[in-house]
Design an enzyme around this catalytic site. Structure first.
Site, PDB file in Angstrom:
ATOM      1  N   HIS A  19     -19.590  -1.931  25.388  1.00 30.57           N
ATOM      2  CA  HIS A  19     -19.804  -0.645  26.062  1.00 30.57           C
ATOM      3  C   HIS A  19     -21.294  -0.322  26.135  1.00 30.57           C
ATOM      4  CE1 HIS A  19     -15.507  -0.175  25.146  1.00 30.57           C
ATOM      5  NE2 HIS A  19     -15.483   0.735  26.096  1.00 30.57           N
TER       6      HIS A  19
ATOM      7  N   LYS B  40     -22.375   5.114  23.464  1.00 30.75           N
ATOM      8  CA  LYS B  40     -21.067   5.293  22.814  1.00 30.75           C
ATOM      9  C   LYS B  40     -21.287   5.457  21.311  1.00 30.75           C
ATOM     10  CE  LYS B  40     -16.427   3.280  22.708  1.00 30.75           C
ATOM     11  NZ  LYS B  40     -15.787   4.469  23.290  1.00 30.75           N
TER      12      LYS B  40
END
Lengths: 267, 267, 267, 267
Positions: free
Chosen positions: D156, D160
């Site tokens: 990701h 995050k």
């Protein structure tokens, strides 16, 4: 680092608006003015989408702009025709051009190179500012010296018209410039479904995948006995171009010569 | 688990010798005999490469073998012709066949199915024992229900003659059986280098990469708005087939019917 | 190309036997002799596995070998201790060493460098002959100049004891030598399962995957705004080292200096 | 297909605005009304961003909305608390709920299931509407039956906070429900850099990569002798959720029972 004063031509375009963001968000960059074909005399903060950017005048006439505004670099993200005129005019005023365009002719490039030599000024013309893509091409060229069997898989959204992509062809050209032509695959290779082995460029094979969801991706695969090497670039949005513009602006201030292609300033 | 007594036909072949290894290394499997077209009456331990395997007689005549040796399963890794004869004879003697071959005709399959029904015996014929490849195909078929845009990239060593690979075509066939035909890509898509978009099968595109170093790899790509799903299988050597043979042997003992294709016993 | 006469030390080892194959299969290479710790005075064709290779004498004493056999290059694939003695002795006899070992000390390297300078002879010591792996590391170092966020994923078979792999650590070291230390990820990042973010080396993250079936694979991922660049090497078997040995032999004949690391002769 | 009349709750949210687009762009869907916590009594076309969507009234009170507007399905993309109230109320009025939320308690789910049974109405609650992600998890669970060694790599963007991602943990949970616990890797495996082998969940290993440029990607790797199988999902933007919402709306009209999780309606 010394502050670099910058003029951006084409601030409302897709690339140009990203460049405005880049310049205003970078500590040692200063946006001195913008060149646009309308809104002459207004301030950039009067234009929808740029309300928060203060003290940046808009000019439609580059000569007037260069006479009134002190600048080091012109970032041009317009068209080849306008870009050529802008670059020449900027050099006259001792402002260094950084131009993103794929459309310059050989004559254009030669003319700019001459002016740069004469005026001892830097100028960078780059068809592709995505550093990752440029490194992929550069590394591919280096790897081709040791791996003579090469295939390219480029993958794009299914609204793309042309196959293969410009980047895939450019990659194959760059490899081809250093690799001896080689007919790849088995000598008696046979396509039981036509097209399976993809397009051929100087013996290399190029495959174009088109699917909804995909954005812009390319991998270059190199094989030799018992091993493969893969160089892959994934581009997810236009922000990917801006790190290249930044490097170009910083580099054009350091060197007093003409450069075509971002690959020639990445070392 | 109960011990399963096994006869292997074709023990000196590339697949067969892996099967000998599998059977002798599995606790609840017992190698009862082997069928070979030579060395009748010798022991397997007399043959180069099998010295460590004791108490396994070699037969050239399957009838004699089945009369003298108690067995549950026949693993046949020979040729379609021999395999058909072996499978029928085994069923006569109430031994369940597990046959790895791509060459059976529809008539062969129908005949074996009839015998299995009559004798209430299990029999598994599988063109591909690599569980990973079979799952890739099965999952691709499932995914095609929700993702209608699909491209297949298969990658093999550069000594492979045919493109696309049999597995790629089989995958496309399986998808095609459940998906409505769809012309993929932009309606005005154009190949500037011929073959770039690969082969077409029922609207799907298939790309065959050939490079030294590669072994046997395939990925199936599915795209829809904002997402892609990729299912990939990498086969590095023939050991990859043995887990499928093991599952087939265990399954053929549990079910009293005819099965064609490993995909129909994986659930 | 002129014929290059070669002595191989350690011909029966895993790397050595590949080297014997390489040298005998290369048109402009000639296998002049081998050095082994046994079989002195025999011919290589008397040894199991080498029956087809004629006219190659076996020596256990390197001095005797170098006195009796005319040679240009010594390929040494033994141990660090033996390799050091062999390299020094070869240089005395004006034979250029190509040594594959990870175990040389700084003193060893300095000593060999001095001898090379004095005798004006080439010598190449390489811990890793897999050209693809060496290019991956070299390209990673180059890319790190423009991409400051980097993660390494290395993947090996599940019988490997150490994590991360030596190549992953070497890659991180090479990157670290040119990149400013950077704490990556979100400042308030939190592991809800311990270890999820992998190992940290100078701010970079390293992840080690271990699965049966895998052989030796590594990818280096670079991210910046809107794009990622990935460099991946897959090694399937030891044949992958031989193209590096070939390049080293050819290069050591051209240059009259000491080189440590294949990356310094790939350009 | 019969037209399906739909109410959307939360039309101005990120998911909700995509749902408005989906419903108005689908031929057999009709947007009957929207539920919002403000703008009661206005038309949706009065709200910025929705000017082109005509004849859709805005309600803040769901009871009033359901009394005045004829509808088949309620798509709720609000919060768990509001969603629970909306779902119950919709069922009272014989409108079938499709709710996207991760926050329902077991008690919530049980209560809705009871109402559905009693009223013989369909209702779908789905924590994840990305069909590709749901298929990845479902296929992983199926593959785990044959491949017992599994590692998950999720990747990701570097903003995050949590590692591993919710999808990675959910995948591991689903696999864990069907797989016997297995300690993977070599028994004497050793981390020379702490964390290299990632997080452990029931013997599986999970690795979390975080880089600028990345969006939301996950691959699940399965290994066995001589082969690996990889299932990968790449999510590029929120449009990826809408195909799942579409399938859920169509399915909820066909079935008269309660369903939790999109995986249970994909077959």
């Amino acid at each position: 680092m010394n502050e670099i004063k910058i003029i951006i031509a084409g601030p409302r375009g897709r690339m140009g608006s990203e460049a405005v963001q880049l310049v205003t968000a970078t500590a040692h960059f200063k946006l001195a003015a913008v060149l646009d074909h309308k809104n002459d005399g207004m301030m950039l903060s009067d234009v929808a989408g740029f309300q928060s950017i203060s003290n940046v005048p808009i000019y439609t006439d580059i000569e007037k702009c260069l006479q009134e505004v002190e600048a080091d670099v012109l970032i041009d993200l317009t068209t080849p025709e306008v870009g050529m005129y802008h670059a020449k005019t900027a050099l006259e005023y001792n402002v260094r051009p950084v131009v993103g365009t794929t459309g310059f002719t050989k004559e254009n490039l030669a003319e700019l190179e001459d002016i740069c030599r004469e005026k001892e000024l830097g100028c960078i013309i780059a068809p592709n500012f995505a550093i990752g893509a440029v490194l992929m091409m550069k590394f591919s060229q280096l790897a081709a010296k040791y791996f003579h069997d090469i295939e390219i898989i480029e993958m794009h959204h299914d609204q793309k018209l042309d196959a293969p992509s410009g980047t895939a062809v450019k990659t194959a050209e760059m490899i081809s410039a250093v690799r001896e032509t080689k007919k790849q695959g088995h000598a008696n290779e046979k396509e039981t479904l036509k097209g399976a082995r993809g397009a051929e460029y100087d013996g290399m094979h190029i495959h174009s995948v088109r699917l909804p969801g995909l954005i812009a991706h390319q991998q270059v695969l190199f094989g030799s006995d018992g091993q493969t090497l893969t160089i892959r670039h994934d581009s997810y949005n236009r922000a990917s171009f801006m790190s290249g513009v930044k490097v170009a602006v910083e580099t054009v201030m350091k060197h007093n010569n003409f450069v075509y292609g971002l690959e020639n300033i990445l070392d």
